[in-house]
Design an enzyme around this catalytic site. Structure first.
Site: not given
Length: 485
Positions: A216-218
């Site tokens: 995801g956004s990590t």
């Protein structure tokens, strides 16, 4: 000698010669394979004929051995806080072999290693019973406890690393299991083993090392690193040329933002509020091949050995442009282990230098003499110190002003990034909640953490990296900072 007797003598001589050749072949060529054969029960009997050495954390043994009444196996393995430490120790079972550190360092722990030849020889002269050596780990007991208790009854994992050295400080995975429950050779051990292997929640899976998740956004911190390193962004506070809506290249598909203010947002602002459009466009600008190159500098697409084998994290080398854009925000088929995302964070926190992760500090003889010491080793330099410091500035802004505020620690510089990774057909399953972070002490950053919560009792709309995973990361960072004092 008549002719028939001579033939018989020659034939018998050939048989004796064949027997000698076969015996020597078995003893000197096939000996190691036969010795390692899982069906060779004598190996198991030998493994538990003497008191096994221990796996040690901060000077305290987290394993032990107890005498049994069994005719074959004199000792049985025991564990202290088995479920908490299982992702580190693995198991050693009279019936079901061993894995992880218990398997990899079996020679040291049993005392059979060539490195302990002198100790075995001395024991023969002194009459002392053979005993195994010890494996001293790099783990931080308080950090491990914070990780394990933070996960609680949630399904997930935590990996924490000292960015300066690569030492693994915490490695938690839930649900977990107690290796003591099947350490013996009784019916109850078989029942426990079978129950664990049939459990749909896979408690014996080491999620910190062996499970790969969409990050995801990590993953956006890696895309930001690529954008800076390959010159697509030179000023993190300058507006990007990103439309809203942003259309994925070669498609009519809009990239959905879950935050406002993403049109032409600067790199710094885009990371603060987690703009999908900005990072998808940057990933396309960087190009797939350069994104692959950057990901692999951080360790993607390769297995690691710490010394336990980890699954390879994945950044696809053959995907098309729209798929690369999706991958640049940690979706499509991009996948990472928690340890891998801790490595990405550690490299950023360590000014662009990625140290090779490891969790065995040293091996000791039974009388605690050091027989092997692990020295920190540089793995790669994915980004320049200057760009690493820009990424630190942005990640610290995420915690101070953005989605990572739940990881803030009073008086400490903390950098972080949240992630909520969609998965399942048409994103139908509960998303994974991610958080990656580091904390700065007086001597640089002593800890980088990656947390993933795979499943929880929270409602789908309440699942977020900042809400579920960040408090766990904060607890782990606090524990390490306390031990640094």
């Amino acid at each position: 000698m008549n002719k028939p007797l001579r033939r018989i003598a020659i034939f018998c001589g050939l048989l004796v010669l064949a027997l000698l050749v076969r015996t020597n072949w078995l003893q000197y060529v096939e000996a190691d394979d036969l010795n390692a054969n899982s069906k060779n029960r004598r190996i198991q009997i030998e493994r538990y004929a003497n008191e096994r050495g221990n796996i040690v954390v901060e000077g305290k043994a987290i394993t032990g051995s107890v005498k049994t009444n069994d005719t074959d196996f004199e000792y049985k393995r025991t564990y202290v806080n088995g479920p908490m430490w299982a992702p580190v120790t693995g198991y050693a079972s009279q019936a079901f072999d061993a894995n992880q550190i218990e398997k990899i360092e079996d020679g040291i722990l049993t005392g059979n290693s060539d490195q302990l030849f002198f100790d075995r020889t001395m024991a023969m002269f002194t009459g002392d019973k053979k005993k195994g050596g010890n494996v001293v780990t790099t783990l931080d007991a308080a950090a491990q406890k914070a990780a394990f208790e933070g996960l609680g009854d949630k399904k997930g994992a935590v990996a924490a690393i000292d960015p300066r050295t690569g030492k693994i400080l915490a490695l938690a995975s839930t649900p977990s299991y107690d290796p003591s429950s099947f350490a013996g050779y009784r019916d109850k051990d078989a029942k426990a083993w079978n129950a664990l292997n049939k459990d749909k929640d896979k408690p014996m899976l080491n999620r910190a090392l062996r499970e790969v998740y969409p990050p995801g956004s990590t993953f956006k911190v890696l895309t930001a690193a690529a954008a800076l390193e390959y010159g697509k962004v030179t000023n993190i506070d300058e507006q990007t040329k990103t439309p809203d809506p942003y259309i994925l290249p070669n498609t009519r598909t809009e990239m959905v933002n879950h935050a406002s203010g993403c049109k032409n947002a600067s790199l710094n602002k885009a990371l603060e509020v987690s703009c999908n459009s900005v990072f998808a466009k940057l990933g396309d600008d960087v190009t797939r091949d350069k994104m692959v190159e950057m990901a692999e500098k951080f360790g993607f697409n390769s297995e690691a050995f710490v010394p336990v084998r980890t699954s390879a994290s994945v950044y696809d080398k053959k995907m098309d442009r729209p798929q690369n854009a999706l991958s640049s925000i940690g979706q499509y088929n991009t996948a990472a282990t928690p340890l891998q995302m801790a490595m990405v964070t550690a490299a950023i926190a360590n000014d662009g230098k990625l140290m090779k992760p490891y969790m065995i500090d040293k091996l000791e003889s039974p009388n605690v003499d050091v027989i092997e010491q692990t020295d920190p080793e540089e793995m790669s330099r994915p980004i320049s110190p200057e760009n690493a410091q820009l990424l630190q500035q942005m990640m610290e802004n995420v915690v101070e002003n953005g989605t990572g505020s739940n990881a803030a620690i009073d008086g400490v510089k903390v950098g972080g990034k949240t992630g909520t990774a969609q998965h399942g057909e048409n994103n139908s399953k509960n998303p994974y909640a991610w958080f990656i972070s580091y904390a700065k002490g007086e001597n640089g950053s002593p800890v980088a953490v990656a947390v993933v919560v795979e499943d929880s009792n929270a409602r789908r709309d309440d699942i977020s990296g900042g809400g579920l995973a960040a408090p766990i990361a904060k607890a782990v960072m606090n524990a390490v900072l306390e031990s640094e004092k």
